[in-house]
Design a protein around this motif. Structure first.
Motif, short mmCIF file in Angstrom:
data_model
loop_
_atom_site.label_atom_id
_atom_site.label_comp_id
_atom_site.label_asym_id
_atom_site.label_seq_id
_atom_site.Cartn_x
_atom_site.Cartn_y
_atom_site.Cartn_z
N LEU A 34 54.75 36.73 45.44
CA LEU A 34 54.92 36.79 44.23
C LEU A 34 56.11 37.00 43.77
O LEU A 34 56.63 37.90 45.08
CB LEU A 34 54.15 37.51 42.43
CG LEU A 34 52.76 36.80 42.31
CD1 LEU A 34 51.92 37.78 42.09
CD2 LEU A 34 52.81 35.78 42.15
N GLU A 52 46.03 41.85 36.87
CA GLU A 52 46.46 41.42 36.13
C GLU A 52 46.97 40.00 36.79
O GLU A 52 46.80 38.63 35.96
CB GLU A 52 48.15 42.12 35.56
CG GLU A 52 47.15 43.17 35.02
CD GLU A 52 46.76 42.97 32.91
OE1 GLU A 52 47.30 41.85 32.74
OE2 GLU A 52 45.65 43.37 32.85
N PHE A 53 46.91 39.65 37.96
CA PHE A 53 46.93 38.83 38.62
C PHE A 53 46.54 38.17 39.43
O PHE A 53 46.31 36.94 40.12
CB PHE A 53 48.68 38.78 39.36
CG PHE A 53 50.03 38.67 38.83
CD1 PHE A 53 50.77 37.73 38.89
CD2 PHE A 53 50.58 40.49 38.97
CE1 PHE A 53 51.94 38.22 37.85
CE2 PHE A 53 51.50 40.66 38.39
CZ PHE A 53 52.02 39.54 37.87
N LYS A 58 55.66 42.15 33.95
CA LYS A 58 53.97 42.07 34.42
C LYS A 58 53.81 43.70 33.65
O LYS A 58 53.58 43.90 33.00
CB LYS A 58 53.22 41.79 34.74
CG LYS A 58 51.73 41.50 34.96
CD LYS A 58 51.09 41.27 33.45
CE LYS A 58 50.86 40.04 34.15
NZ LYS A 58 50.06 39.68 32.38
N ASP A 91 59.07 38.83 38.64
CA ASP A 91 57.65 38.47 38.00
C ASP A 91 56.89 39.62 37.50
O ASP A 91 55.89 39.76 36.61
CB ASP A 91 56.95 36.97 37.90
CG ASP A 91 57.34 36.14 38.31
OD1 ASP A 91 58.59 36.29 37.43
OD2 ASP A 91 57.47 35.27 38.62
N VAL A 92 56.49 40.48 39.28
CA VAL A 92 55.20 41.56 38.94
C VAL A 92 56.01 42.64 38.05
O VAL A 92 55.43 43.12 37.23
CB VAL A 92 55.29 42.13 40.19
CG1 VAL A 92 54.24 43.42 39.75
CG2 VAL A 92 54.38 41.37 40.75
N TRP A 100 43.74 38.85 41.03
CA TRP A 100 44.15 39.40 42.95
C TRP A 100 42.81 41.15 42.15
O TRP A 100 42.91 42.00 41.66
CB TRP A 100 44.93 39.45 43.27
CG TRP A 100 45.84 38.69 43.55
CD1 TRP A 100 46.34 37.81 42.89
CD2 TRP A 100 46.27 38.63 45.13
NE1 TRP A 100 47.40 37.23 43.27
CE2 TRP A 100 47.04 37.22 44.51
CE3 TRP A 100 45.32 38.76 45.98
CZ2 TRP A 100 47.55 36.26 46.08
CZ3 TRP A 100 45.77 37.80 47.21
CH2 TRP A 100 46.78 36.63 46.99
#
Ligand code: GTP
Ligand code: MG
Length: 373
Positions: A15, A49-50, A23, A19-20, A52
Motif C-alpha cells: 500500500l 483496518e486494511f 488511515k 494511504d496508511v 491484513w
C-alpha cells in the motif's frame, strides 16, 4: 523491540505509505508521519483496518522484530458471506431505539430507564433479505465514546433524523464518525407520521453536509420512516441490504474468533462480563480469549436474548464470561492458541496500556466533533 515504521508496514501490505498514514490519522493518532515507528499493537490494529493480519501478537521479549510484525494475507479459503453489522446513530430522542424495536418487533424502549439509551444494545435480526446484526447507540451528548465505538465496528450506519426536528449536534457527530471510518450511511428520516414533519428540509440540510439524496442525483439513500406506524421500515431494511450486498461482506467461520468489546462490566455473581461483537471466525466455550489486557478461558456464552449458546460466528453479538478482568469497550478481541500466550500478550498490553490506539482515538474523535459543533 517489536517495532516497525509506518513505511515498512505499508510496503508489506503493498500500500502507499500516505494511504496508511491517512488511515492512522483518521483513527485519531496525532503527530505521526510516514517515518514514525509503530509499536506492535498499533501496527496490528492498523493492518487489520486494511484486512491484513499481523501474525503473532505475542510480542514476548525474546521475539524478533520481524516475528512480531510479520504480515500475512487473509486467506480467502473458507471465507463466506456474513451478515452486515449495522449501527443506528443519531441525535437524542430522534427514535433510534423505537426504530430498532419496530425492526425487532420487541419493545426495549419501554423498558429503558427514562427512555434514554444508556449503552449499546446489540441484536441479530432476521429480515426478509437475510440476517443483520444491529447495534443501537445512545444519542445523548455524553456518550460520544460509545458512538465512536459503534461506528468503528460497523459496516453501515443508519443515521436517524427526526423529520419534525432536524439536523442536530449529534446528527453531525454521527456523520463525522461514519466518515472517519469510511462507513456508508443510509438516512432514516423518522417520525414522518408527525404533522410537523418536513422531510424536504432534512434532505436539504443533509445535502449541505455532503449527504446528497439519490433522488437529487446524489449517492445517499434517504428512507422516510415512522417507528410509530411502521411506515417505510421494509424499505429501510431493503436499502440497508442493498448497501450490504455491494460491500460483499465476508468472514471465515473456521478461523479463530476476532472482534471488538462493545461494553463490559463487573457482575457481582458472574465476575467480569464482556459483551463483544464477533467480526470474524467462531468463538466457542472453552476458547482462550484475549480482550485488550484481559484474558481467560470462555466459561459461558450468552446471546442477546440471554440464552446460553455453545458458539458465536461472524457478525454475532455475544456476552462472554471467564475473563480475569473487565476489558475496556473498544478493546480488540482475539481467540488465541493457549493460556500462556494470552497471558503474555495481556501482560505486554497492560504495560503499554497508555499508548494503545483505541484510547487515543476516542479522545481525539471527541475533540474532532467538538470542533464541528
Ligand atoms: P436516545 O437513545 O435517548 O438517543 O433516544 P432514541 O433516539 O433511541 O429515541 P427513542 O426511540 O427512545 O424515541 C424517543 C421518543 O420519540 C419516544 O417518545 C418515541 O415514542 C418517539 N418516537 C420515536 N419514533 C417515532 C415516530 O416515528 N413517530 C412518532 N410520532 N414518535 C416517535
Ligand atoms: Mg435509544
Amino acid at each position: 523491540e517489536e517495532q516497525v515504521t509506518l513505511q515498512q508496514l505499508a510496503a508489506k501490505m503493498s500500500l502507499k505509505a500516505t494511504d496508511v498514514l491517512m488511515k492512522l490519522l483518521s483513527m485519531g493518532m496525532t503527530g505521526v508521519n510516514i517515518n514514525s515507528t509503530l509499536d506492535a499493537d498499533t501496527a496490528k490494529i492498523l493492518a487489520s483496518e486494511f484486512g491484513w493480519t499481523v501474525e503473532d501478537v505475542a510480542v514476548s521479549e525474546e521475539q524478533s522484530l520481524t516475528a512480531a510484525t510479520e504480515v500475512s494475507g487473509e486467506s480467502e479459503e473458507g471465507s463466506e458471506a456474513r451478515p452486515a453489522i449495522v449501527t443506528v446513530m443519531g441525535h437524542v430522542d430522534h427514535g433510534k431505539t423505537s426504530l430498532l424495536d419496530r425492526i425487532r418487533k420487541a419493545s426495549v424502549a419501554d423498558g429503558e430507564a427514562g427512555g434514554i439509551t444508556q449503552h449499546i444494545g446489540a441484536y441479530r435480526v432476521e429480515t426478509p433479505r437475510g440476517t443483520v446484526a444491529f447495534l443501537d447507540t445512545p444519542g445523548h451528548e455524553a456518550f460520544t465514546a460509545m458512538r465512536a465505538r459503534g461506528a468503528s465496528v460497523t459496516d453501515i450506519v443508519i443515521l436517524v433524523v427526526a423529520a419534525d426536528d432536524g439536523v442536530m449536534p449529534q446528527t453531525r457527530e454521527a456523520i463525522s464518525h461514519a466518515q472517519a471510518g469510511k462507513v456508508p450511511i443510509v438516512v432514516a428520516v423518522n417520525k414522518i407520521d408527525k404533522p410537523a414533519a418536513d422531510a424536504e428540509k432534512i434532505m436539504r440540510d443533509l445535502s449541505s453536509l455532503g449527504l446528497q439524496p439519490e433522488e437529487w442525483g446524489g449517492e445517499t439513500q434517504f428512507v422516510h420512516v415512522s417507528a410509530k406506524t411502521g411506515q417505510g421500515i421494509d424499505r429501510l431494511l431493503e436499502s440497508v441490504q442493498l448497501v450490504a450486498e455491494i460491500q460483499e461482506l465476508k468472514a471465515n467461520p473456521k478461523k479463530r474468533a476476532s472482534g471488538t468489546v462493545i461494553e463490559a462490566l463487573l457482575d457481582r455473581g458472574r465476575g467480569p462480563v464482556a459483551r463483544i461483537m464477533v467480526q470474524d471466525g467462531t468463538l466457542r466455550t472453552g476458547d482462550v480469549l484475549l480482550a485488550g489486557s484481559a484474558w481467560g478461558k470462555v466459561r459461558a456464552l450468552t446471546d442477546e436474548m440471554g440464552r446460553s449458546v455453545a458458539e458465536a460466528g461472524p457478525s454475532t453479538p455475544v456476552e462472554v464470561l471467564g475473563l480475569n478482568e473487565v476489558p475496556s469497550a473498544g478493546d480488540p478481541v482475539h481467540s488465541v492458541k493457549d493460556g500462556k500466550t494470552a497471558e503474555e500478550i495481556a501482560e505486554t498490553r497492560r504495560k503499554k496500556a497508555k499508548t494503545l490506539i483505541p484510547q487515543d482515538s476516542r479522545v481525539s474523535l471527541e475533540a474532532l466533533t467538538r470542533n464541528l459543533q
